[in-house]
Design a protein around this motif. Structure first.
Motif, short mmCIF file in Angstrom:
data_model
loop_
_atom_site.label_atom_id
_atom_site.label_comp_id
_atom_site.label_asym_id
_atom_site.label_seq_id
_atom_site.Cartn_x
_atom_site.Cartn_y
_atom_site.Cartn_z
N THR A 52 -19.51 8.11 -20.36
CA THR A 52 -18.54 7.11 -19.91
C THR A 52 -18.29 6.06 -20.98
O THR A 52 -19.20 5.71 -21.75
CB THR A 52 -19.02 6.42 -18.62
N ARG A 72 -17.77 11.72 -14.50
CA ARG A 72 -17.88 11.69 -13.05
C ARG A 72 -18.48 12.97 -12.49
O ARG A 72 -19.17 12.95 -11.47
CB ARG A 72 -16.51 11.44 -12.41
N GLU A 91 -20.50 0.98 -15.95
CA GLU A 91 -20.87 2.29 -15.42
C GLU A 91 -22.04 2.87 -16.18
O GLU A 91 -22.95 3.47 -15.59
CB GLU A 91 -19.67 3.24 -15.48
N LEU A 128 -16.16 -4.30 -15.42
CA LEU A 128 -15.91 -3.19 -14.50
C LEU A 128 -14.47 -3.17 -14.05
O LEU A 128 -13.88 -2.11 -13.86
CB LEU A 128 -16.84 -3.31 -13.28
N LEU A 165 -22.38 -2.89 -11.51
CA LEU A 165 -21.68 -2.05 -10.55
C LEU A 165 -22.52 -1.87 -9.29
O LEU A 165 -23.72 -1.60 -9.36
CB LEU A 165 -21.38 -0.69 -11.19
N SER A 213 -10.86 -0.08 -11.80
CA SER A 213 -11.99 0.53 -12.50
C SER A 213 -11.59 0.70 -13.96
O SER A 213 -11.04 1.74 -14.34
CB SER A 213 -12.36 1.88 -11.89
#
Length: 408
Positions: free
Chosen positions: A390, A361, A395, A201, A251, A194
């Motif tokens: 991010t 997250r 993402e 990605l 993703l 990741s």
């Protein structure tokens, strides 16, 4: 040069470097590493024309030793290296080491000691990673820079500073340092699986190299259960790679992945490692994380996941590794077992942790749990906030798309 010869060079390079560093000491690491790189270049040119020598390891060690002697004899611009080598080894000994072309690499494998040196606590985490990939992984500075999306000159400076820091350090091993090595390999794998920044990605070269080096570490420390657990975790996680992205590189979250595309060979190997190590005693954090990954791999569909077992494993993992990321993942498991409201209550507690409070997250998980609860407007808001935070372009696109879908 054939792919098999390239693989052989990458396998031999850390062995030869380990021999040179053991002979001449940590103070000579910079010169030894340069000599090995020059020997690798010579091998790539000569072996492509003449084929493999009868003793590839001895050939590489001999050429590297001669390159090291050449550096000792070089002009005043390299005087500092000469002085460093002179402190560790008399020049007559250096000449003797390069005398025998047929001299084989000694039976002792110094690769583990070399890993310890590259992961020395005196180095910063980025320096440990870069030096490990360069000296033990055999990647070029350009390859490492490309994987981490930084200019080659920046990565070269990072590696150079790391080499300077190693001067005067001993080539030694200890149980504490084994944990340091595992942590560095874990960081390399995570960055490859990741990527924290950029348009892609994943960076398969990094995660693949982490797996290769962890296999090496387990071969050198076969009785270490946590190393086996780390390798199992990597294999079980990397098995999902084919399903992690869609046709356009977008993703695909775990719950939506095509599980038929998962690599069952890697899963079987990871599960076998776990079955061999878990019954042997008290499990460690890597074994527990691997066990969680194994539970996910056993479910034919996302809705078949044994979330109660996942939650029990996270409860145990928190006793060994009480970091906020583990707590965040546990909150998801709590939500899947006890409902989204229970998970959201745990997120409210995690907001007080400065290490996580502003991390994307946390907002992404909040959006997911709010969506499960039916609070779509608040979920969209949380997804948008996560997208803004991010540094990973895939993402960001996924989270922004999720926000649009739940808001419509």
């Amino acid at each position: 040069m054939s792919p098999d010869a390239e693989d052989l060079l990458r396998e031999l390079a850390p062995q030869v470097l380990g021999v040179l560093v053991r002979r001449h000491g940590g103070a000579a690491f910079d010169a030894c590493e340069d000599a090995v790189q020059e020997a690798l270049l010579a091998a790539a040119l000569q072996w492509a024309e003449d084929g493999l020598p009868a003793n590839p390891g001895g050939w590489l060690l001999t050429v590297a030793s001669r390159r090291l002697v050449d550096q000792v004899r070089s002009d005043s611009a390299r005087r500092r290296r000469e002085e460093a080598l002179a402190l560790a080894t008399p020049q007559s000994a250096l000449l003797a080491h390069a005398a025998d072309v047929a001299s084989p690499v000694p039976d002792r494998d110094d690769s583990l000691a070399l890993l310890f040196l590259c992961c020395h606590p005196a180095l910063s985490a980025p320096s440990r990673i870069a030096l490990t990939l360069r000296a033990v992984g055999g990647l070029s500075t350009a390859q490492i820079a490309a994987a981490f999306l930084v200019p080659e000159a920046t990565m070269a400076q990072r590696i150079s500073r790391a080499k300077q820091t190693l001067k005067g350090l001993a080539l030694e091993e200890s149980s504490v340092r084994l944990a340091d090595v595992r942590h560095v390999l874990y960081l390399i794998f995570n960055e490859g699986y990741s990527a924290s920044t950029g348009d892609e990605l994943t960076a398969p070269q990094l995660s693949g190299e982490a797996i290769r080096l962890t296999r090496l570490l387990l071969r050198l420390a076969p009785d270490d259960a946590e190393t086996a657990g780390l390798l199992a975790l990597m294999l079980l996680t990397d098995a999902r790679r084919p399903a992690r992205t869609g046709p356009a590189g977008e993703l695909v979250p775990l719950a939506e992945q095509d599980r038929e595309a998962w690599n069952r060979k890697l899963i079987a190997e990871g599960v076998e490692l776990l079955e061999r190590t878990l019954p042997g005693g008290q499990p460690g954090p890597y074994q527990l994380q691997a066990a969680i990954a194994a539970v996910h791999s056993e479910a034919a569909r996302a809705e078949d996941t044994d979330w109660a077992q996942v939650l029990a494993l996270y409860d145990l993992l928190l006793q060994y590794d009480a970091n906020p990321v583990v707590a965040l993942n546990r909150a998801v498991a709590v939500a899947m077992v006890h409902g989204p409201a229970a998970g959201l209550a745990l997120l409210a507690e995690l907001e007080a942790d400065r290490r996580l409070a502003r991390h994307h997250r946390l907002f992404a998980v909040r959006g997911h749990l709010l969506e499960l609860r039916g609070e779509l407007g608040e979920a969209a808001k949380a997804y948008r906030e996560a997208a803004a935070r991010t540094a990973s372009a895939p993402e960001r696109r996924y989270l922004a798309g999720r926000a649009r879908r739940v808001a419509s």
